[in-house]
Motif scaffolding. Structure first.
Motif, PDB file in Angstrom:
ATOM      1  N   GLU A  43     -34.244  14.717  71.534  1.00 47.68           N
ATOM      2  CA  GLU A  43     -35.677  14.589  71.837  1.00 47.68           C
ATOM      3  C   GLU A  43     -36.468  13.827  70.777  1.00 47.68           C
ATOM      4  OE1 GLU A  43     -37.405  18.192  73.796  1.00 47.68           O
ATOM      5  OE2 GLU A  43     -35.745  19.133  72.769  1.00 47.68           O
ATOM      6  N   LEU A  44     -35.800  13.292  69.776  1.00 43.64           N
ATOM      7  CA  LEU A  44     -36.508  12.633  68.675  1.00 43.64           C
ATOM      8  C   LEU A  44     -36.021  11.199  68.446  1.00 43.64           C
ATOM      9  CD1 LEU A  44     -36.476  15.620  66.173  1.00 43.64           C
ATOM     10  CD2 LEU A  44     -38.488  14.740  67.370  1.00 43.64           C
ATOM     11  N   GLY A  45     -35.245  10.671  69.372  1.00 42.82           N
ATOM     12  CA  GLY A  45     -34.787   9.286  69.207  1.00 42.82           C
ATOM     13  C   GLY A  45     -33.612   9.134  68.282  1.00 42.82           C
ATOM     14  N   GLU A  46     -32.818  10.198  68.107  1.00 38.07           N
ATOM     15  CA  GLU A  46     -31.719  10.134  67.148  1.00 38.07           C
ATOM     16  C   GLU A  46     -30.337  10.145  67.793  1.00 38.07           C
ATOM     17  OE1 GLU A  46     -32.598  13.393  64.564  1.00 38.07           O
ATOM     18  OE2 GLU A  46     -34.415  12.458  63.815  1.00 38.07           O
ATOM     19  N   CYS A  47     -30.244  10.253  69.130  1.00 37.45           N
ATOM     20  CA  CYS A  47     -28.910  10.408  69.713  1.00 37.45           C
ATOM     21  C   CYS A  47     -28.596   9.417  70.822  1.00 37.45           C
ATOM     22  CB  CYS A  47     -28.707  11.829  70.214  1.00 37.45           C
ATOM     23  SG  CYS A  47     -29.549  12.193  71.763  1.00 37.45           S
ATOM     24  N   GLY A  48     -29.579   8.937  71.557  1.00 40.39           N
ATOM     25  CA  GLY A  48     -29.340   7.899  72.569  1.00 40.39           C
ATOM     26  C   GLY A  48     -28.931   8.388  73.942  1.00 40.39           C
TER      27      GLY A  48
ATOM     28  N   MET B   1     -37.023  23.281  73.670  1.00 44.18           N
ATOM     29  CA  MET B   1     -37.485  21.952  74.062  1.00 44.18           C
ATOM     30  C   MET B   1     -38.815  21.642  73.375  1.00 44.18           C
ATOM     31  SD  MET B   1     -36.916  20.670  77.885  1.00 44.18           S
ATOM     32  CE  MET B   1     -38.429  21.081  78.674  1.00 44.18           C
ATOM     33  N   MET B   2     -38.946  20.448  72.855  1.00 43.37           N
ATOM     34  CA  MET B   2     -40.189  20.077  72.168  1.00 43.37           C
ATOM     35  C   MET B   2     -41.080  19.294  73.123  1.00 43.37           C
ATOM     36  SD  MET B   2     -38.960  18.969  68.390  1.00 43.37           S
ATOM     37  CE  MET B   2     -37.393  18.316  68.927  1.00 43.37           C
ATOM     38  N   ARG B   3     -42.227  19.838  73.413  1.00 44.94           N
ATOM     39  CA  ARG B   3     -43.164  19.145  74.303  1.00 44.94           C
ATOM     40  C   ARG B   3     -44.249  18.458  73.474  1.00 44.94           C
ATOM     41  NH1 ARG B   3     -41.567  18.845  79.812  1.00 44.94           N
ATOM     42  NH2 ARG B   3     -40.770  20.850  80.461  1.00 44.94           N
ATOM     43  N   VAL B   4     -44.773  17.379  74.029  1.00 46.93           N
ATOM     44  CA  VAL B   4     -45.895  16.687  73.393  1.00 46.93           C
ATOM     45  C   VAL B   4     -47.153  17.527  73.648  1.00 46.93           C
ATOM     46  CG1 VAL B   4     -47.269  14.577  73.478  1.00 46.93           C
ATOM     47  CG2 VAL B   4     -44.778  14.447  73.701  1.00 46.93           C
ATOM     48  N   PRO B   5     -47.986  17.756  72.619  1.00 47.76           N
ATOM     49  CA  PRO B   5     -49.214  18.527  72.847  1.00 47.76           C
ATOM     50  C   PRO B   5     -50.218  17.748  73.703  1.00 47.76           C
ATOM     51  CG  PRO B   5     -49.194  17.656  70.621  1.00 47.76           C
ATOM     52  CD  PRO B   5     -47.865  17.304  71.224  1.00 47.76           C
ATOM     53  N   GLY B  34     -45.318   1.284  70.235  1.00 45.37           N
ATOM     54  CA  GLY B  34     -43.953   1.557  70.695  1.00 45.37           C
ATOM     55  C   GLY B  34     -43.666   3.032  70.869  1.00 45.37           C
ATOM     56  N   GLY B  35     -44.365   3.865  70.087  1.00 43.46           N
ATOM     57  CA  GLY B  35     -44.213   5.316  70.200  1.00 43.46           C
ATOM     58  C   GLY B  35     -43.053   5.908  69.429  1.00 43.46           C
ATOM     59  N   THR B  36     -42.218   5.047  68.796  1.00 43.60           N
ATOM     60  CA  THR B  36     -41.018   5.587  68.170  1.00 43.60           C
ATOM     61  C   THR B  36     -41.304   6.368  66.887  1.00 43.60           C
ATOM     62  OG1 THR B  36     -40.687   3.478  67.070  1.00 43.60           O
ATOM     63  CG2 THR B  36     -39.498   3.829  69.112  1.00 43.60           C
ATOM     64  N   ASP B  37     -42.442   6.143  66.266  1.00 45.13           N
ATOM     65  CA  ASP B  37     -42.852   6.931  65.099  1.00 45.13           C
ATOM     66  C   ASP B  37     -43.823   8.029  65.535  1.00 45.13           C
ATOM     67  OD1 ASP B  37     -42.998   7.595  62.358  1.00 45.13           O
ATOM     68  OD2 ASP B  37     -44.793   6.373  62.087  1.00 45.13           O
ATOM     69  N   VAL B  38     -44.762   7.687  66.396  1.00 49.04           N
ATOM     70  CA  VAL B  38     -45.815   8.633  66.779  1.00 49.04           C
ATOM     71  C   VAL B  38     -45.263   9.787  67.634  1.00 49.04           C
ATOM     72  CG1 VAL B  38     -47.947   8.912  68.111  1.00 49.04           C
ATOM     73  CG2 VAL B  38     -47.663   6.918  66.637  1.00 49.04           C
ATOM     74  N   VAL B  39     -44.428   9.471  68.631  1.00 52.05           N
ATOM     75  CA  VAL B  39     -44.025  10.525  69.580  1.00 52.05           C
ATOM     76  C   VAL B  39     -43.208  11.644  68.904  1.00 52.05           C
ATOM     77  CG1 VAL B  39     -42.821  11.015  71.746  1.00 52.05           C
ATOM     78  CG2 VAL B  39     -44.309   9.024  71.581  1.00 52.05           C
ATOM     79  N   PRO B  40     -42.210  11.326  68.054  1.00 55.17           N
ATOM     80  CA  PRO B  40     -41.558  12.436  67.340  1.00 55.17           C
ATOM     81  C   PRO B  40     -42.549  13.243  66.498  1.00 55.17           C
ATOM     82  CG  PRO B  40     -40.257  10.443  67.124  1.00 55.17           C
ATOM     83  CD  PRO B  40     -41.555  10.047  67.770  1.00 55.17           C
ATOM     84  N   ASN B  41     -43.514  12.575  65.882  1.00 58.32           N
ATOM     85  CA  ASN B  41     -44.503  13.294  65.077  1.00 58.32           C
ATOM     86  C   ASN B  41     -45.392  14.184  65.947  1.00 58.32           C
ATOM     87  OD1 ASN B  41     -43.451  12.149  62.822  1.00 58.32           O
ATOM     88  ND2 ASN B  41     -45.212  10.861  62.325  1.00 58.32           N
ATOM     89  N   LEU B  42     -45.676  13.725  67.166  1.00 60.49           N
ATOM     90  CA  LEU B  42     -46.440  14.589  68.090  1.00 60.49           C
ATOM     91  C   LEU B  42     -45.613  15.823  68.445  1.00 60.49           C
ATOM     92  CD1 LEU B  42     -47.815  11.988  70.694  1.00 60.49           C
ATOM     93  CD2 LEU B  42     -49.077  13.009  68.810  1.00 60.49           C
ATOM     94  N   TYR B 124     -39.096  17.323  53.330  1.00 61.52           N
ATOM     95  CA  TYR B 124     -39.898  18.528  53.563  1.00 61.52           C
ATOM     96  C   TYR B 124     -40.959  18.312  54.640  1.00 61.52           C
ATOM     97  CZ  TYR B 124     -37.656  20.246  49.383  1.00 61.52           C
ATOM     98  OH  TYR B 124     -36.715  20.645  48.476  1.00 61.52           O
ATOM     99  N   TYR B 125     -41.080  17.081  55.114  1.00 64.06           N
ATOM    100  CA  TYR B 125     -42.120  16.740  56.086  1.00 64.06           C
ATOM    101  C   TYR B 125     -41.535  16.427  57.457  1.00 64.06           C
ATOM    102  CZ  TYR B 125     -45.810  13.833  58.242  1.00 64.06           C
ATOM    103  OH  TYR B 125     -46.732  13.282  59.093  1.00 64.06           O
ATOM    104  N   ASN B 126     -40.437  15.659  57.491  1.00 66.75           N
ATOM    105  CA  ASN B 126     -39.850  15.266  58.783  1.00 66.75           C
ATOM    106  C   ASN B 126     -38.951  16.381  59.303  1.00 66.75           C
ATOM    107  OD1 ASN B 126     -40.221  12.442  57.157  1.00 66.75           O
ATOM    108  ND2 ASN B 126     -40.776  12.354  59.304  1.00 66.75           N
ATOM    109  N   GLN B 127     -39.594  17.473  59.646  1.00 65.95           N
ATOM    110  CA  GLN B 127     -38.914  18.662  60.133  1.00 65.95           C
ATOM    111  C   GLN B 127     -39.746  19.238  61.264  1.00 65.95           C
ATOM    112  OE1 GLN B 127     -36.010  19.494  59.034  1.00 65.95           O
ATOM    113  NE2 GLN B 127     -35.845  18.495  57.035  1.00 65.95           N
ATOM    114  N   SER B 128     -39.149  20.168  62.014  1.00 70.24           N
ATOM    115  CA  SER B 128     -39.878  20.779  63.124  1.00 70.24           C
ATOM    116  C   SER B 128     -41.042  21.623  62.587  1.00 70.24           C
ATOM    117  CB  SER B 128     -38.939  21.671  63.931  1.00 70.24           C
ATOM    118  OG  SER B 128     -38.564  22.788  63.148  1.00 70.24           O
TER     119      SER B 128
END
Lengths: 181, 344
Positions: A43-48, B1-5, B34-42, B124-128
């Protein structure tokens, strides 16, 4: 938050869909269009594993917001076969044992299709590069590379309509590892 | 499952509308390309904007124009930048860097402007959300904001990398920024007040939280490169655990212009992923006026590696990363000199 209302082309068919506007394309495909061939992985773009084609290019559907897909042209793994005739990639994957648990397979098939559409005779290196965003924990990739090479050899000479038709009986008839004993 | 808020979505019909929405939305608005940085952060709740402004589709941001130099629109996909024959011919350092970002699928989505504005990264930041909650969050995304990133410390969150530090040490992890800074690129920022163009290195600050100097209501619209000149050579080297997927743990971008008898006339060397900003090595000027001899390269590589101060917030062991900074600078310069060296 109001639901979103999009029209998009999925596997060549125009679909109109009303969905929760926070959903990703992956969630819209699986939950609203009931196309569960596209898999939910990291779900984070790490597996494809959630890769689909948008305008013919492989993208990760877990990172595409559904609201951005109005008017998009999407191909999922359900769109590869033509009726009962498997796509040459699907046949080659079955024949070569390129799918074991199968969870990564839909994303790899679509990514490989985009490669062959652009470059019908790729080298092993080009295949590895194209598939470098798809994790497989079963096969060690070798059978996958061989299957893509085999599909590249057959694709142009064997149109899908004349290809082999999948019958559930095939799965039983095919020899399995260990049968040779 | 991680949903977008929950969020409101605005598909901006033009840059003018996008910057007006960005101004009106204030701290609650974010751009989405592109969403590839923003969407995981959301999904991980590092960001939770009320308004997402869609700009990835805008044709004016997806153009490449050739005039005096090359102008690349901010929403060009990284795959398109890497494959562009003009970029490959005249700015190979950029083509290599764009081609080494993440994976083919992510390069089909991620944009040049998005990679330039990439959020800084840290173990310590790029975590759930739950993982971060279990350590009571951190300075960059403290408990007081519900674990969302902010741009200045609020005094309640600490930096887990250096617990007595008053600042955040999250790492600049963009691949294209070091390459473009080495090439002397300039960047155009648009806001409701108009446009301004600045050297790309001025877009960054050495702060893991306020890592961009642009105002919140400004957006990157284009990158400008000086005319490609055959006497310039450029390259990019990236260290990471896997040959695909991973963000850089170290990168070296180098651009050198050679004159008569192979003497260096200009040199710009940039280190990536060793600080909260891309580090333009000030000693680059010391290479000017002489050929790139082994001695000159090794002396420079030693100086440059002193600027790499890795902390324990990315992959690999600290000491080794520092040693690799020297090896990568040396390798990049030998490659530009014409040695037949394998690029990692």
């Amino acid at each position: 938050m109001r639901p979103a209302h999009n029209r998009l082309t999925v596997n060549g068919e125009l679909r109109e869909v009303l969905f929760d506007a926070t959903k990703t394309l992956l969630e819209v495909l699986r939950e609203d269009l009931r196309l569960t061939g596209t898999k939910h992985g990291c779900e984070l773009g790490e597996c494809g594993t959630c890769a689909v084609l948008m305008e013919g290019r492989p993208v990760l559907s877990c990172l595409v917001l559904g609201v951005e897909c109005d008017g998009a042209d999407v191909t999922t793994v359900e769109g590869l076969a033509e009726g009962p005739a498997l796509h040459p990639l699907q046949e080659a994957f079955a024949d070569r044992g390129a799918a074991q648990c199968g969870y990564c397979t839909p994303g790899i098939l679509l990514t490989a299709k985009a490669l062959l559409d652009r470059n019908p005779h790729p080298t092993r290196g080009e295949i590895a590069e194209a598939l470098s965003g798809n994790l497989c924990r079963c096969t060690g990739y070798l059978q996958i590379f061989e299957a893509v090479e085999e599909a590249a050899r057959t694709e142009r000479t064997d149109p899908p309509t004349q290809g082999r038709t999948y019958r559930p009986a095939d799965a039983q008839a095919r020899p399995r590892a260990g049968d040779a004993r | 499952m991680m949903r977008v808020p929950a969020f409101q979505y605005y598909r901006a019909p033009s840059v003018r509308d996008a910057v007006a929405a960005l101004r009106d939305g204030g701290a609650e608005a974010m751009l989405l390309a592109g969403g590839t940085d923003v969407v995981p952060n959301l999904k991980r709740r590092q960001q939770n904007p009320a308004l997402l402004i869609g700009i990835g589709h805008l044709p004016e941001l997806r153009q490449t124009t050739n005039g005096a130099g090359l102008t690349l629109g901010a929403c060009l996909r990284l795959a398109d930048v890497a494959d562009d024959p003009r970029v490959r011919a005249h700015y190979p350092g950029l083509a290599i860097a764009a081609g080494k970002v993440a994976t083919p699928q992510l390069r089909n989505m991620g944009t040049l402007g998005g990679n330039l504005c990439l959020d800084t990264r840290c173990n310590y930041y790029n975590q759930s959300y739950e993982w971060r909650q279990a350590i009571d969050f951190c300075m960059k995304a403290p408990a007081s904001t519900g674990g969302q990133a902010c741009t200045s410390p609020d005094g309640t969150g600490i930096c887990w990398v250096a617990t007595s530090s008053p600042r955040c040490w999250a790492v600049s992890s963009t691949d294209t920024a070091p390459a473009l800074i080495a090439l002397g690129a300039r960047v155009t920022l648009a806001s409701a007040d108009g446009r301004r163009t600045i050297p790309l290195e001025d877009l960054y600050a050495n702060d893991g939280m306020a890592y961009l100097t642009k105002r919140r209501d400004e957006m990157v619209t284009a990158v400008h490169l000086e005319p490609g000149d055959r006497s310039w050579r450029s390259t990019y080297r990236k260290l990471r655990r896997r040959g695909s997927f991973d963000f850089p743990v170290l990168s070296v971008a180098a651009a050198v212009r050679f004159g008569k008898e192979s003497a260096v006339e200009e040199a710009r060397i940039v280190l990536g992923a060793v600080a909260s900003w891309p580090v333009l090595v000030p000693e680059s000027a010391s290479l000017v006026g002489k050929p790139l001899t082994d001695d000159a390269i090794e002396a420079f590589a030693e100086q440059a590696s002193q600027l790499a101060k890795p902390l324990d917030n990315t992959d690999f062991a600290l000491g080794w990363r520092k040693k690799m900074a020297r090896a990568y600078v040396s390798g990049a310069l030998k490659e530009l000199r014409g040695d037949a060296v394998r690029r990692p």
